[in-house]
Design a protein around this motif. Structure first.
Motif: not given
Length: 707
Positions: A155, A187, A367, A369
């Motif tokens: 990430d 993102k 996709s 988070h």
């Protein structure tokens, strides 16, 4: 159900083969904008690697030996010692740093250590390349590509973008770098920049670049709530990819199925998930299609198919590469815990999900988070805690506790702290009370954290909408729990704002929103209004949303009972019990019953104890009306429990086995009566494994064999 909707739009790997081979086989790039020699490579060429050969650990690594290790089918774990020895002898050996980083990533899934060694290799290789080292020029791109993948999986989107831009500055052919930037830009919520990268990539002649761009575009449209656009993009993607982009078709079919759900195309979604599952297995596949099927079947209360798909999802996940398996552990665990919960096994669900909430998940390849995943996991865990709390309250009602506080403390301390012998009745009672206090504390902590994540990341509005990518990562039948967590006032105000500024597909959202409004009215004590809203929701909710409908029916029955409309509530409860009695615990519902205890096992005292335990139970409301709860002797060591309507029609029957134990038989019988009532009646005829499917036996507790 929406849980897996946001686990979508998987990021296709930048490499079809080995990063090292990709870099070594490319033509020389244009000179970088510096006076030093340029690294050579183009990320688009992918010829076959050299044949495998035995690596002599006494010799330093060469580019050829690296290819043989990485792409020659060797056991990477065995090569770890080799790389470590080389680094011990020469800490600046960029080839050894690359090999160790590659092993940490691909073979062990250890992303922090992989990043460390790959960053070392990247810096040293670039420095050496500028000094004229031809091997470093060739290896630089391989290291950078691998590092970019690791950063994405961690990430670290801004860092990945910087890495991709740095690589693109050293080559004329930067189409793949451009398309790979779109995903991290999405993102980071940089819609405009992401669309620019996608549009630029769509004009490229390379089909793999075009399909990657379309896949990212579909994810972006879905995340923004443009569900029809996402669906149309998915159609284009499949047309473009068929026969040309076979390795990623598992992901593309799965994504197409996910695009169908917000539009209410449930049958079409199942078709695409099955097509994804029928594709040849790939141990490099980022998508596990069986998890999507499992969530779909579970939401539709198709329990046999759910369990079957869960077995396949587990096997698929374990067969993938270690770095992919590490990414899927949390998702598989959450799925396992949710299935346990809906099979009426809340204690097992809590055990499974308690591990999950302590482990951060990896979301870099889809996709979703991180905050969405954390909040969703907590909500599932919180629901399991509440159901298990209800089960403990049932056991407390059945537990024989006669002695005083001093005896309680003495037995509790001696038995629970030191574990000597079997627990006394006092110690069992103490244990249940203590567990309940602990679970109430955990529920309170989970509620606060969920509220903080939802409000802090501006997801309140999105979380009121079904199948919305920006929502917290939860299933549709668990979403009503958010009303109590966020507060009825805030929830109602948010729904009012949604009505004033309706999103796309608002007509499909209406029944889902009515469920939330009915939940808010019930929690506020407006039972008639709640009943009116929930009736309205049931008229329009899709029949495929079986678990959501069952939860709505349970809450509606509770509201009707509060209004004194028992005759209208009983048919709803009858349907819930016959389909999935686990909802009684999840919502905290009570069942109006008339008792008929006609056992001959232990005589009058046993029957009286059963009657008293049922009267104290939070699951039953003993009345002169309601269902008939008949308990008879089935054999010398079992009972037969039958629930019938007033016409005498039985709709729930099961056996309770009285196992030999120091625990009083009445307590064992009461626990079995409660567990049987709150276990769904399921058919296991479609399972690959020949497992006893009787919901009256311990076979239900042995259905899911994971680890």
């Amino acid at each position: 159900m929406a849980k897996f909707l946001r686990q979508k739009k998987q990021l296709g790997s930048l490499l079809a083969g080995t990063a090292l081979v990709l870099a070594l086989s490319a033509p020389l790039a244009a000179a970088p904008p510096k006076p030093s020699p340029s690294p050579s490579a183009s990320a688009s060429a992918r010829p076959k690697a050299a044949a495998a050969a035995t690596v002599d650990t006494s010799k330093p690594l060469t580019l050829k030996s690296l290819i043989e290790i990485i792409d020659g089918g060797k056991n990477l774990i065995d090569e770890r010692t080799h790389a470590e020895q080389l680094l011990k002898a020469n800490p600046k050996d960029y080839k050894a740093h690359f090999l160790l980083g590659y092993i940490m990533h691909r073979a062990e899934g250890d992303l922090p250590r992989a990043r460390y060694h790959l960053q070392k290799a990247n810096k040293i290789a670039l420095r050496s390349a500028r000094k004229g080292d031809k091997e470093a020029q060739q290896l630089y791109f391989a290291v950078s590509v691998e590092l970019a993948e690791v950063l994405g999986e961690m990430d670290q989107y801004s860092a990945k973008i910087r890495m991709l831009r740095e690589m693109s500055s050293y080559t004329r052919d930067n189409a793949e770098f451009t398309v790979q930037m779109a995903w991290p830009l999405m993102k980071l919520n940089k819609e405009k920049a992401a669309r620019q990268a996608i549009q630029k990539s769509l004009s490229n002649d390379d089909v793999s670049v075009q399909t990657t761009a379309l896949n990212t575009l579909g994810a972006l449209e879905s995340y923004l709530g443009h569900h029809q656009a996402a669906y149309d993009t998915g159609k284009k993607l499949l047309e473009k990819a068929k026969g040309k982009d076979k390795p990623n078709l598992i992901t593309y079919y799965s994504n197409m199925g996910l695009n169908c759900l917000p539009l209410g195309y449930y049958e079409e979604a199942e078709k695409y998930f099955l097509q994804a599952a029928d594709r040849p297995f790939s141990d490099h596949a980022y998508t596990n299609p069986h998890t999507h099927l499992c969530w779909l079947y579970l939401s539709q209360a198709r329990f046999s198919e759910t369990i079957n798909s869960l077995h396949k999802a587990e096997r698929w996940s374990r067969a993938t590469k270690p770095f992919l398996y590490q990414q899927s552990i949390a998702g598989i665990t959450e799925l396992q815990g949710t299935v346990y919960l809906e099979l009426g096994l809340p204690e097992k669900a809590v055990q499974t999900l308690s591990w999950l909430v302590q482990r951060p998940d990896r979301r870099g390849t889809n996709s979703t988070h991180v905050d969405q995943t954390e909040a969703g996991n907590l909500l599932t865990w919180r629901t399991a805690l509440y159901a298990n709390l209800q089960r403990n309250r049932e056991r407390l009602a059945a537990t024989d506790f006669r002695s005083g506080a001093l005896t309680l403390i003495r037995y509790g301390w001696q038995r629970l702290r030191h574990g000597q012998g079997e627990l006394s009745a006092d110690a069992i009672y103490f244990n249940l009370v203590w567990d309940n206090l602990q679970m109430r504390r955990q529920i309170d902590q989970a509620d606060k954290r969920i509220a903080a994540l939802t409000a802090g990341h501006k997801r309140i509005r999105a979380s009121m909408l079904p199948y919305f990518d920006q929502s917290i990562n939860t299933s549709e039948w668990l979403r009503p729990n958010l009303v109590g967590i966020l507060g009825t006032g805030l929830s109602q105000a948010t729904i009012d704002k949604i009505k004033k500024r309706p999103p796309e597909q608002y007509e499909k959202h209406k029944p889902f929103l009515a469920v939330l409004q009915g939940e808010a009215a019930f929690l506020n004590g407006s039972y008639r209004k709640s009943a009116e809203l929930l009736k309205q929701a049931l008229q329009s909710l899709p029949k495929q949303e079986a678990l959501l409908r069952l939860r709505t029916e349970t809450r509606l029955a509770m509201a009707l009972l509060k209004c004194g409309q028992e005759a209208e509530a009983l048919p709803l409860l009858k349907h819930v019990i016959s389909q999935n009695g686990a909802m009684l615990r999840e919502v905290g519902a009570r069942l109006p019953v008339k008792l008929q205890i006609e056992t001959t096992l232990q005589g009058k005292d046993f029957n009286e104890e059963l009657i008293q335990g049922i009267r104290r139970s939070p699951r039953f409301q003993v009345d002169s009306s309601g269902f008939v709860l008949l308990v008879t002797s089935a054999s010398p060591n079992s009972l037969r429990v039958t629930v019938s309507d007033e016409s005498g029609n039985s709709f729930k029957s099961y056996n309770v086995t009285l196992r030999s134990s120091s625990t009083p038989l009445a307590e064992i019988a009461l626990a079995g009566i409660h567990d049987g009532l709150c276990t769904p009646s399921i058919s296991l005829s479609g399972l690959d494994d020949s497992i006893d499917g009787s919901n009256t036996s311990i076979g239900v507790r042995e259905l899911i064999k994971y680890k």
